[in-house]
Design a protein around this motif. Structure first.
Motif, PDB file in Angstrom:
ATOM      1  N   ILE A 160      82.400  89.940  23.141  1.00  0.00           N
ATOM      2  CA  ILE A 160      82.991  90.358  24.410  1.00  0.00           C
ATOM      3  C   ILE A 160      83.545  89.119  25.101  1.00  0.00           C
ATOM      4  O   ILE A 160      82.834  88.132  25.290  1.00  0.00           O
ATOM      5  N   LYS A 161      84.826  89.194  25.441  1.00  0.00           N
ATOM      6  CA  LYS A 161      85.458  88.068  26.165  1.00  0.00           C
ATOM      7  C   LYS A 161      85.776  88.524  27.584  1.00  0.00           C
ATOM      8  O   LYS A 161      86.346  89.599  27.770  1.00  0.00           O
ATOM      9  N   LEU A 162      85.367  87.719  28.546  1.00  0.00           N
ATOM     10  CA  LEU A 162      85.585  88.051  29.951  1.00  0.00           C
ATOM     11  C   LEU A 162      86.666  87.148  30.530  1.00  0.00           C
ATOM     12  O   LEU A 162      86.573  85.919  30.441  1.00  0.00           O
ATOM     13  N   LYS A 163      87.681  87.755  31.110  1.00  0.00           N
ATOM     14  CA  LYS A 163      88.692  86.961  31.805  1.00  0.00           C
ATOM     15  C   LYS A 163      88.042  86.413  33.068  1.00  0.00           C
ATOM     16  O   LYS A 163      87.308  87.136  33.761  1.00  0.00           O
ATOM     17  N   CYS A 164      88.280  85.125  33.355  1.00  0.00           N
ATOM     18  CA  CYS A 164      87.672  84.535  34.552  1.00  0.00           C
ATOM     19  C   CYS A 164      88.673  83.632  35.246  1.00  0.00           C
ATOM     20  O   CYS A 164      89.753  83.335  34.720  1.00  0.00           O
ATOM     21  N   CYS A 187      84.590  83.446  27.425  1.00  0.00           N
ATOM     22  CA  CYS A 187      85.403  83.675  28.618  1.00  0.00           C
ATOM     23  C   CYS A 187      86.766  83.027  28.419  1.00  0.00           C
ATOM     24  O   CYS A 187      86.936  82.170  27.559  1.00  0.00           O
ATOM     25  N   ASP A 188      87.741  83.496  29.183  1.00  0.00           N
ATOM     26  CA  ASP A 188      89.113  82.988  29.080  1.00  0.00           C
ATOM     27  C   ASP A 188      89.669  82.778  30.479  1.00  0.00           C
ATOM     28  O   ASP A 188      89.813  83.735  31.250  1.00  0.00           O
ATOM     29  N   ALA A 189      89.958  81.518  30.802  1.00  0.00           N
ATOM     30  CA  ALA A 189      90.413  81.171  32.156  1.00  0.00           C
ATOM     31  C   ALA A 189      91.937  81.140  32.268  1.00  0.00           C
ATOM     32  O   ALA A 189      92.469  81.022  33.374  1.00  0.00           O
ATOM     33  N   ASN A 190      92.642  81.232  31.137  1.00  0.00           N
ATOM     34  CA  ASN A 190      94.106  81.136  31.148  1.00  0.00           C
ATOM     35  C   ASN A 190      94.606  79.962  32.004  1.00  0.00           C
ATOM     36  O   ASN A 190      95.560  80.098  32.780  1.00  0.00           O
ATOM     37  N   GLY A 191      93.934  78.840  31.866  1.00  0.00           N
ATOM     38  CA  GLY A 191      94.416  77.615  32.511  1.00  0.00           C
ATOM     39  C   GLY A 191      94.219  77.548  34.012  1.00  0.00           C
ATOM     40  O   GLY A 191      94.919  76.795  34.692  1.00  0.00           O
ATOM     41  N   ASP A 238      94.278  78.036  23.609  1.00  0.00           N
ATOM     42  CA  ASP A 238      95.216  79.138  23.376  1.00  0.00           C
ATOM     43  C   ASP A 238      96.610  78.615  23.771  1.00  0.00           C
ATOM     44  O   ASP A 238      97.353  78.104  22.930  1.00  0.00           O
ATOM     45  N   GLU A 239      96.914  78.655  25.068  1.00  0.00           N
ATOM     46  CA  GLU A 239      98.248  78.300  25.574  1.00  0.00           C
ATOM     47  C   GLU A 239      98.759  76.934  25.085  1.00  0.00           C
ATOM     48  O   GLU A 239      99.965  76.767  24.891  1.00  0.00           O
ATOM     49  N   SER A 240      97.874  75.951  24.896  1.00  0.00           N
ATOM     50  CA  SER A 240      98.312  74.591  24.542  1.00  0.00           C
ATOM     51  C   SER A 240      98.876  74.459  23.125  1.00  0.00           C
ATOM     52  O   SER A 240      99.539  73.474  22.819  1.00  0.00           O
ATOM     53  N   ILE A 259      90.237  77.204  17.708  1.00  0.00           N
ATOM     54  CA  ILE A 259      91.627  77.486  18.098  1.00  0.00           C
ATOM     55  C   ILE A 259      91.903  78.978  17.931  1.00  0.00           C
ATOM     56  O   ILE A 259      91.431  79.614  16.985  1.00  0.00           O
ATOM     57  N   ASN A 260      92.659  79.515  18.896  1.00  0.00           N
ATOM     58  CA  ASN A 260      93.100  80.905  18.835  1.00  0.00           C
ATOM     59  C   ASN A 260      94.557  80.862  18.374  1.00  0.00           C
ATOM     60  O   ASN A 260      95.353  80.114  18.921  1.00  0.00           O
ATOM     61  N   ILE A 261      94.885  81.618  17.337  1.00  0.00           N
ATOM     62  CA  ILE A 261      96.269  81.653  16.854  1.00  0.00           C
ATOM     63  C   ILE A 261      96.921  82.955  17.303  1.00  0.00           C
ATOM     64  O   ILE A 261      96.365  84.037  17.095  1.00  0.00           O
TER      65      ILE A 261
END
Ligand code: OSB
Ligand code: MG
Length: 385
Positions: A160-164, A187-191, A238-240, A259-261
């Motif tokens: 389970i991944k939580l956006k934060c 978790c994923d902060a999207n920068g 991710d984004e980088s 790394i996420n592709i």
């Protein structure tokens, strides 16, 4: 491969539930689909650009423009023997990777059909069971979030991944961990964090998460490396990561341990395979990210996830989590053990529901290859579809 024509279209599809990240809320997707016709087969590609240029600098409208004005004409002009030649044919365009990926992936899809093999096999895949996780958007309340986690854990999803984002983190992790102390959590902060948030980020270590995805700036390696040295939890970028060289830089600088592709973010299957291969050589595990795709992008993500080094559960989940009715048949399904089973079907492995696609289409353009036999210079002729 003689490419006869390309059809570009935009479809609109409402999500079953809005998806919220640190950069905003998506309720309806505006998705570009590419159809490449070559020697009797049709390959499909999906552009993963968002409606707004927030995840990356691309959006649905910039991708439309680049595909129409630059990429499709260049592909029709090029002499392509195999899909792997696409990046070179499109190399006069800088960036715009999601637009390029939509086109290149359609060519891979077509090539696998021509060769009569499953797309995953053409890519060099070996895995027949893809471990699946889910990405949960930011919720209006902790109660609502716990309900969603409950549902996805019960469905069998393996992570389970939580956006934060700053202010939407520790409280949420505490509530989830209090109820599920042992699930694989990330978790994923999207920068969305900055260096002043270092203490908060260090406090995430208490939750035993599998990873923290892209905590800092979307285009950073250096400060992620500083942060990683202070964290027990692995950072996942991710984004980088836009290509093999970025992956190598991040690995050498120890900016991340995972790394996420994403096919769109790296510009298509060719570069995704290169990123995969360098991570495999360096012992860095990868997983396949998601961009709220329809079944076409989802089928391509499944094929990519069959490569050897995709050892962690990805964000590729069942069609029913996103859409009332997907545009492919069968819909993508996930077993009670949280796996997608890869089949031996030729090509992408899922039929495109053309009638449904037509109904959802809000604009389209058809591009033809000029017939060189008639003495004309190779090039593209554009006509209203
Ligand atoms: O950062 O992984 C991300 C969706 C849109 C943009 C960026 C991201 C995401 C997701 C959703 O996390 C993954 C999915 O379920 O498709
Ligand atoms: Mg992400």
């Amino acid at each position: 491969m003689k490419i006869d024509s390309v059809v570009l279209r935009e479809i609109r599809m409402p999500l079953i539930q809005p998806f919220e990240t640190s950069f905003g809320r998506t309720t309806e997707r505006r998705i570009l689909l590419v159809e490449v016709q070559t020697e009797g087969v049709t390959g499909w590609g999906e552009c993963t650009a968002g409606e707004h240029p927030s995840f990356s600098a691309e959006c649905t409208d910039t991708a439309w423009l680049m595909l129409c004005n630059e990429l499709i004409p260049a592909l029709l002009h090029a002499e392509i023997d195999s899909s792997g030649m696409c990046p070179k044919a499109l190399s006069h365009v800088r960036g715009n990777r999601m637009a390029k990926a939509a086109l290149e992936n359609a060519v891979w899809d077509a090539e696998s059909q021509q060769l009569g093999v499953p797309l995953w096999e053409l890519l060099g895949g070996v895995r027949r069971r893809i471990p699946c996780g889910v990405s949960l958007g930011i919720q209006p309340s902790i109660e609502k979030l716990l309900e969603l986690v409950e549902r996805e854990v019960a469905a069998g999803y393996q992570r389970i991944k939580l956006k934060c984002k700053p202010g939407h983190d520790v409280q949420m992790f505490e509530a989830v961990r209090a109820r599920w102390p042992d699930i694989a959590l990330s978790c994923d902060a999207n920068g969305s964090y900055r260096l002043k948030d270092q203490d908060t980020l260090r406090s995430f270590d208490a939750f035993g998460m599998l990873m923290i995805e892209q905590p800092l700036w979307h285009n950073d390696f250096y400060f992620h490396s500083m942060l990683q040295s202070q964290l027990e939890t692995s950072i996942c970028l991710d984004e980088s990561i836009h290509n093999r060289r970025d992956a190598l830089a991040a690995i050498e600088m120890e900016s991340c341990r995972i790394i996420n592709i994403k096919l769109g973010r790296v510009g298509g299957f060719s570069e995704a395979i290169r990123v995969h291969n360098v991570t495999a050589e360096r012992g860095i595990p990868v997983w396949c990210g998601g961009m709220l795709e329809t079944g076409i992008g989802r089928a391509h993500n499944i094929a990519l996830s069959s490569l050897e080094n995709f050892t962690l559960p990805g964000d590729v989940s069942a069609s029913e989590r996103y859409w009332e009715e997907d545009i492919i048949e069968p819909a993508v399904e996930v077993t009670r053990k949280g796996e997608i089973l890869v089949t031996q079907t030729i090509g992408r492995g899922f039929e495109v529901k053309r009638d449904r696609v037509e109904k959802l289409t809000v604009r389209s353009e058809r591009f033809h290859s000029r017939n060189k036999a008639h003495g004309e210079a190779a090039g593209a002729m554009q006509a209203r579809a």
